[in-house]
Motif scaffolding. Structure first.
Motif, PDB file in Angstrom:
ATOM      1  N   HIS A 149       0.830  -1.205   0.000  1.00  0.00           N
ATOM      2  CA  HIS A 149       0.000   0.000   0.000  1.00  0.00           C
ATOM      3  C   HIS A 149       0.870   1.262   0.000  1.00  0.00           C
ATOM      4  CE1 HIS A 149      -3.459   2.568   0.928  1.00  0.00           C
ATOM      5  NE2 HIS A 149      -2.586   3.237   1.667  1.00  0.00           N
ATOM      6  N   CYS A 154     -11.096   3.102  -3.023  1.00  0.00           N
ATOM      7  CA  CYS A 154     -11.314   3.041  -1.573  1.00  0.00           C
ATOM      8  C   CYS A 154     -11.779   4.405  -1.081  1.00  0.00           C
ATOM      9  CB  CYS A 154     -10.020   2.638  -0.865  1.00  0.00           C
ATOM     10  SG  CYS A 154     -10.064   2.875   0.921  1.00  0.00           S
ATOM     11  N   ARG A 193     -11.616   5.681   1.799  1.00  0.00           N
ATOM     12  CA  ARG A 193     -10.742   6.308   2.799  1.00  0.00           C
ATOM     13  C   ARG A 193      -9.468   6.859   2.157  1.00  0.00           C
ATOM     14  NH1 ARG A 193     -12.279   2.892   7.333  1.00  0.00           N
ATOM     15  NH2 ARG A 193     -14.498   3.335   7.344  1.00  0.00           N
ATOM     16  N   CYS A 194      -8.817   6.019   1.354  1.00  0.00           N
ATOM     17  CA  CYS A 194      -7.473   6.418   0.908  1.00  0.00           C
ATOM     18  C   CYS A 194      -7.388   6.690  -0.590  1.00  0.00           C
ATOM     19  CB  CYS A 194      -6.452   5.341   1.283  1.00  0.00           C
ATOM     20  SG  CYS A 194      -6.598   3.834   0.321  1.00  0.00           S
ATOM     21  N   CYS A 254     -10.638  -0.321   1.357  1.00  0.00           N
ATOM     22  CA  CYS A 254      -9.674  -1.320   0.885  1.00  0.00           C
ATOM     23  C   CYS A 254      -9.150  -2.159   2.053  1.00  0.00           C
ATOM     24  CB  CYS A 254      -8.528  -0.657   0.128  1.00  0.00           C
ATOM     25  SG  CYS A 254      -7.342   0.208   1.180  1.00  0.00           S
ATOM     26  N   CYS A 290      -6.840  -0.295   4.465  1.00  0.00           N
ATOM     27  CA  CYS A 290      -7.477   0.636   5.404  1.00  0.00           C
ATOM     28  C   CYS A 290      -8.208  -0.122   6.515  1.00  0.00           C
ATOM     29  CB  CYS A 290      -8.437   1.578   4.670  1.00  0.00           C
ATOM     30  SG  CYS A 290      -7.561   2.838   3.718  1.00  0.00           S
TER      31      CYS A 290
HETATM   32 ZN   LIG Z   1      -7.914   2.400   1.520  1.00  0.00          ZN
END
Ligand SMILES: [Zn+2]
Ligand code: SF4
Ligand SMILES: [Zn+2]
Length: 309
Positions: free
Chosen positions: A135, A273, A275-276, A285, A288
């Motif tokens: 990641h 995703c 969040r990210c 994902c 996360c």
């Molecule tokens: Zn993520």
């Protein structure tokens, strides 16, 4: 072939090398791997994943010597003294050569370290670590606009992974086991330029080139199946020099394409995703989710430790 004093004998090549010719040999082998597999172009901006160990520092050194523009990326995994020492080695290498080292610390950035991530996700440390590093690598390569992410996987690493995949006939993994993973859907291209060089050669390259690498291995690696596969292949290599190279490289030239149908890149129809912003199959994902569980678990463990003996 060499008049200078020999520093290493390579039985697979039936040759002894002096320091100067050995360094040239390693750089030539790397250049050949890059051109044979069309890994990178001369003006590509490369990001090298650096652990402070021999392979990642050697590949960075070789790429610079071959004239590439390459920055380093170090991920702080929070694995006790091992991580402290590996960060020192990576920083010292970059400083001495005036190279750029990007640092991402898992605890500072995501609130967890690998031991906590492994417990929270109920994964082995190496599985939690692999997912975390992937990641961070992908994100750093994307954010920095790099053309390719370089890793220091060497011939021994790749042959051991292949051996494990063949032992269990892991068809999708066999289809995917190539030294170049093309870019796509927010993932950078990933390349492994050291596939023609073994562990022993990389250690010798560092010694001969004055690269101060961290010799100590990650303490979490103990019990890792790949270590057993590496040892088995090394035993075979002693009896049959060149076997390891043939096993892996003839797989690439003769067999890898036959598994292409079984290849699942995991990159089809990916969303983002929430969040990210990374490519992901689900709303949040896997990374996360791991980070969330692990960072939530971390303070509890800290207070227990504080309150305990
Ligand atoms: Zn993520
Ligand atoms: S041995 Fe496992 S935990 Fe340690 S750095 Fe490698 S993948 Fe991470
Ligand atoms: Zn020589």
């Amino acid at each position: 072939m060499c008049r200078g004093p020999a520093v290493i004998d390579l039985r697979r090549h039936n040759a002894n090398f002096c320091a100067e010719h050995f360094v040239k040999f390693c750089r030539d082998q790397t250049a050949k791997a890059i051109s044979d597999h069309d890994m990178v172009q001369p003006d590509d901006r490369l990001l090298v994943a650096v652990s402070g160990g021999k392979d990642s520092l050697a590949v960075w050194d070789i790429l610079i010597a071959l004239g590439y523009s390459a920055d380093g990326l170090y991920v702080g995994l929070g694995i006790g003294e091992y991580s402290d020492a590996s960060a020192d080695a990576a920083r010292a290498f970059a400083e001495q050569r005036g190279l750029t080292l990007i640092e991402v610390d898992l605890v500072e950035t995501y609130g967890y370290d690998i031991p906590a991530g492994s417990r929270a996700a109920k994964r082995t440390p190496c599985s939690a670590c692999g997912m975390s590093k992937r990641h961070v690598f992908d994100e750093a390569a994307r954010n920095g606009g790099y053309d390719a992410l370089v890793t220091g996987h060497n011939l021994d690493d790749e042959a051991a992974v292949l051996f494990g995949n063949v032992l269990r006939w892991q068809m999708p993994y066999l289809g995917r086991q190539r030294p170049v993973l093309p870019a796509g859907d927010g993932f950078p291209r990933k390349v492994k330029p050291l596939i023609r060089l073994g562990e022993r050669e990389m250690a010798a390259y560092c010694v001969v080139s004055g690269i101060d690498y961290l010799v100590e291995e990650c303490p979490m690696a103990a019990g890792n199946r790949h270590l057993a596969y590496k040892e088995a292949l090394t035993d075979i290599e002693i009896r049959s020099p060149g076997a390891k190279f043939a096993f892996y490289h003839e797989f690439l030239s003769k067999a890898a394409d036959r598994f292409a149908d079984d290849e699942t890149t995991g990159r089809d129809e990916l969303g983002i995703c929430e969040r990210c912003g990374s490519p992901s199959e689900s709303e949040v994902c896997a990374f996360c989710r791991l980070a969330e569980r692990a960072s939530a678990a971390q303070p509890v463990q800290l207070s227990r430790r504080d309150g305990g003996a």
